[in-house]
Design an enzyme around this catalytic site. Structure first.
Site, PDB file in Angstrom:
ATOM      1  N   SER A   1      -5.572  -0.431   1.597  1.00 47.42           N
ATOM      2  CA  SER A   1      -4.917   0.094   0.192  1.00 47.42           C
ATOM      3  C   SER A   1      -3.932  -0.581   0.028  1.00 47.42           C
ATOM      4  CB  SER A   1      -5.457   1.443  -0.258  1.00 47.42           C
ATOM      5  OG  SER A   1      -4.512   2.092   1.038  1.00 47.42           O
ATOM      6  N   GLU A   2      -2.839  -0.719  -0.141  1.00 46.62           N
ATOM      7  CA  GLU A   2      -1.241  -1.591  -0.559  1.00 46.62           C
ATOM      8  C   GLU A   2      -0.670  -1.540   0.922  1.00 46.62           C
ATOM      9  OE1 GLU A   2      -2.895   1.175  -3.130  1.00 46.62           O
ATOM     10  OE2 GLU A   2      -2.369   2.097  -1.978  1.00 46.62           O
ATOM     11  N   THR A   3       0.498  -3.012   0.246  1.00 44.59           N
ATOM     12  CA  THR A   3       1.138  -3.426   0.969  1.00 44.59           C
ATOM     13  C   THR A   3       2.285  -3.633  -0.228  1.00 44.59           C
ATOM     14  OG1 THR A   3      -0.212  -4.934   2.493  1.00 44.59           O
ATOM     15  CG2 THR A   3       1.700  -5.565   1.916  1.00 44.59           C
TER      16      THR A   3
ATOM     17  N   PHE B   1       1.803  -3.835  -4.011  1.00 41.71           N
ATOM     18  CA  PHE B   1       0.406  -4.817  -4.046  1.00 41.71           C
ATOM     19  C   PHE B   1      -1.292  -4.380  -3.180  1.00 41.71           C
ATOM     20  CE2 PHE B   1       3.633  -7.782  -5.119  1.00 41.71           C
ATOM     21  CZ  PHE B   1       2.202  -8.494  -5.796  1.00 41.71           C
TER      22      PHE B   1
ATOM     23  N   HIS C   1       1.743   7.083  -2.355  1.00 43.11           N
ATOM     24  CA  HIS C   1       1.479   7.011  -1.141  1.00 43.11           C
ATOM     25  C   HIS C   1       2.848   5.889  -0.591  1.00 43.11           C
ATOM     26  CE1 HIS C   1      -0.796   3.438   0.283  1.00 43.11           C
ATOM     27  NE2 HIS C   1      -1.385   3.613   1.509  1.00 43.11           N
TER      28      HIS C   1
END
Length: 286
Positions: A54-56, A74, A85
């Protein structure tokens, strides 16, 4: 500073952290590149898409003298000024790599939304919820679309509000946690909207609310556990008297996760807390 290109990758320290769970692989995973110096936004977006999470996040030296580090966040398709998170997971990875906060017990993160405080809270980390940049009523046309996308009658949506603090969330209140858990969304009807759904558990339950968040078109159309949405929802629920000043949220249940988000209003601050666990540590070629 030279921009990194596909012709000049190098090994960079990397971690994958599970957030909002005390047990590995039961929360929401986050990829963290601990030294992103020289990486272009295009390279960051490309790798974030490749991780299929979902995100980096990408950690950089701060530009604000009051911050401990700067982070860029991102999803698989866009950059966020703030997300929850990723904030807790980035702080966990930074501390685990030997980061020393300038303020005792408090990490100060610089991101697109400004400075965000993160504190240790027992065995957990918690961030101070940023202010909402948009709140208030949702247009009836959007509510009708949301009801159709959730496969519910319009009357089942007891209330709704914009809850924007980075991602452009719309919060929707339903009658019960069971109704939230039973949703089987039509993502095509929700296209273009980011929708978080909240339902109370019965009085006396350990968990106060069940939450699910839907992002149609993303690599993961249902987010396992969502700090930014819960931060906005806490301002809405506590401010309207629907929730006490401290409560516990369950999220990710339908996905086989055991996400737990701890909400605590203290003075003017609302703290969004959760456990964080290192699952992968090593190097990544970028």
């Amino acid at each position: 500073m030279t921009t990194n290109t596909a012709d000049s990758p190098r090994l960079r320290p990397f971690a994958q952290v599970d957030v909002f769970s005390a047990a590995p692989y039961r929360g929401n995973p986050l990829a963290v590149v601990l030294d992103a110096a020289g990486l272009s936004a295009e390279a960051m977006q490309r790798f974030a898409n490749w991780t299929n999470l979902s995100e980096t996040t990408y950690l950089l030296p701060p530009t604000d003298p009051g911050a401990d580090y700067r982070v860029r966040i991102f999803s698989g398709s866009e950059e966020f000024p703030f997300a929850g998170h990723p904030t807790l997971g980035s702080a966990h990875a930074w501390l685990a790599a030997g980061g020393e906060p300038r303020q005792d017990g408090t990490v100060v993160q610089e991101c697109g939304a400004g400075l965000v405080r993160v504190k240790r809270e027992g065995g957990r980390l918690a961030f101070a919820a940023p202010p909402l940049t948009r709140s208030g009523p949702v247009a009836e046309a959007d509510l009708s679309r949301i009801a159709a996308g959730l496969r519910l009658d319009r009357e089942a949506l007891l209330d709704a509000s914009w809850l924007v603090n980075g991602p452009e969330w719309i919060g929707v209140l339903l009658d019960s946690a069971d109704l939230v858990l039973g949703l089987r969304p039509d993502y095509s009807a929700l296209a273009g909207l980011k929708v978080g759904v909240i339902g109370p558990h019965p009085a006396g339950s350990e968990v106060g609310f069940e939450v699910r968040t839907f992002i149609p078109g993303d690599a993961m159309p249902e987010d396992p556990v969502t700090g930014s949405f819960n931060a906005g929802a806490a301002r809405w629920l506590i401010g309207s008297g629907r929730a006490p000043v401290s409560y516990l949220v369950a999220q990710g249940t339908v996905l086989g996760r055991a996400g737990r988000v701890h909400i605590d209003a203290v003075g003017d601050d609302i703290w969004i807390g959760g456990n964080t666990v290192s699952c992968i540590e090593g190097m990544v070629l970028l």
